[in-house]
Design a protein around this motif. Structure first.
Motif, PDB file in Angstrom:
ATOM      1  N   ALA A  32       0.840  -1.306   0.006  1.00 38.09           N
ATOM      2  CA  ALA A  32       0.143  -0.122   0.000  1.00 38.09           C
ATOM      3  C   ALA A  32       0.943   1.336  -0.035  1.00 38.09           C
ATOM      4  CB  ALA A  32      -0.952   0.056   1.091  1.00 38.09           C
ATOM      5  N   GLY A  33       2.272   0.969  -0.082  1.00 39.26           N
ATOM      6  CA  GLY A  33       3.012   2.519  -0.141  1.00 39.26           C
ATOM      7  C   GLY A  33       3.169   3.000   1.088  1.00 39.26           C
ATOM      8  N   MET A  34       3.074   1.955   2.472  1.00 40.20           N
ATOM      9  CA  MET A  34       3.380   2.769   3.775  1.00 40.20           C
ATOM     10  C   MET A  34       4.450   2.016   4.474  1.00 40.20           C
ATOM     11  SD  MET A  34      -0.868   2.545   4.626  1.00 40.20           S
ATOM     12  CE  MET A  34      -0.829   3.601   5.619  1.00 40.20           C
ATOM     13  N   SER A  35       4.601   2.403   5.626  1.00 42.15           N
ATOM     14  CA  SER A  35       5.562   1.711   6.368  1.00 42.15           C
ATOM     15  C   SER A  35       4.826   0.539   7.283  1.00 42.15           C
ATOM     16  CB  SER A  35       6.455   2.738   7.354  1.00 42.15           C
ATOM     17  OG  SER A  35       5.476   3.206   8.236  1.00 42.15           O
ATOM     18  N   ARG A  36       5.760  -0.228   7.667  1.00 42.55           N
ATOM     19  CA  ARG A  36       5.189  -1.393   8.533  1.00 42.55           C
ATOM     20  C   ARG A  36       4.607  -0.609   9.817  1.00 42.55           C
ATOM     21  NH1 ARG A  36       7.289  -2.485  13.047  1.00 42.55           N
ATOM     22  NH2 ARG A  36       6.824  -4.227  14.147  1.00 42.55           N
ATOM     23  N   ALA A  37       5.449   0.451  10.480  1.00 38.21           N
ATOM     24  CA  ALA A  37       4.762   0.719  11.625  1.00 38.21           C
ATOM     25  C   ALA A  37       3.554   1.510  11.380  1.00 38.21           C
ATOM     26  CB  ALA A  37       5.764   1.743  12.375  1.00 38.21           C
ATOM     27  N   ALA A  38       3.219   2.138  10.392  1.00 38.33           N
ATOM     28  CA  ALA A  38       2.216   2.998  10.120  1.00 38.33           C
ATOM     29  C   ALA A  38       0.908   1.817   9.783  1.00 38.33           C
ATOM     30  CB  ALA A  38       2.174   3.686   8.809  1.00 38.33           C
ATOM     31  N   VAL A  39       1.227   0.525   9.350  1.00 39.96           N
ATOM     32  CA  VAL A  39       0.110  -0.306   9.045  1.00 39.96           C
ATOM     33  C   VAL A  39      -0.153  -1.139  10.576  1.00 39.96           C
ATOM     34  CG1 VAL A  39      -0.471  -2.651   8.145  1.00 39.96           C
ATOM     35  CG2 VAL A  39       0.551  -0.931   6.688  1.00 39.96           C
ATOM     36  N   CYS A  40       0.697  -1.221  11.476  1.00 38.23           N
ATOM     37  CA  CYS A  40       0.755  -1.751  12.760  1.00 38.23           C
ATOM     38  C   CYS A  40      -0.085  -0.656  13.775  1.00 38.23           C
ATOM     39  CB  CYS A  40       1.877  -1.807  13.549  1.00 38.23           C
ATOM     40  SG  CYS A  40       3.155  -3.285  12.777  1.00 38.23           S
ATOM     41  N   GLY A  41       0.026   0.434  13.559  1.00 36.80           N
ATOM     42  CA  GLY A  41      -0.583   1.568  14.151  1.00 36.80           C
ATOM     43  C   GLY A  41      -2.108   1.652  13.721  1.00 36.80           C
ATOM     44  N   ILE A  42      -2.397   1.493  12.414  1.00 30.43           N
ATOM     45  CA  ILE A  42      -3.495   1.468  11.906  1.00 30.43           C
ATOM     46  C   ILE A  42      -4.417   0.162  12.509  1.00 30.43           C
ATOM     47  CG2 ILE A  42      -5.019   1.319   9.826  1.00 30.43           C
ATOM     48  CD1 ILE A  42      -2.719   3.095   8.530  1.00 30.43           C
TER      49      ILE A  42
END
Length: 74
Positions: A32-42
């Motif tokens: 999705a063009g995001m970081s791992r941390a961003a996905v974990c937070g979402i």
């Protein structure tokens, strides 16, 4: 911060890749063009909100994930 439709679609793509396709947060983020941390937070925030608002659907058909796959992209 105001999210745009593109932002919303990226978030939904990442959630779909992680929750439905079973990808790790890192792979879902890359998809999705995001970081791992961003996905974990979402994922964490969505799960916390879901716990606050349990499903009150009366019909089982409404609780079974009856939305079409990737409904937001149509």
């Amino acid at each position: 911060m105001s999210l745009t439709r593109v932002d919303d679609e990226r978030i939904l793509e990442a959630l779909h890749a992680h929750e439905v396709d079973g990808l790790s947060c890192a792979k879902a983020g890359k998809h999705a063009g995001m970081s791992r941390a961003a996905v974990c937070g979402i994922v964490k925030r969505v799960r916390e909100e879901a716990e606050k608002h349990p499903c009150h659907c009366k019909r089982k058909a409404n609780r079974d994930g009856g939305m079409p796959d990737k409904w937001w992209a149509k």
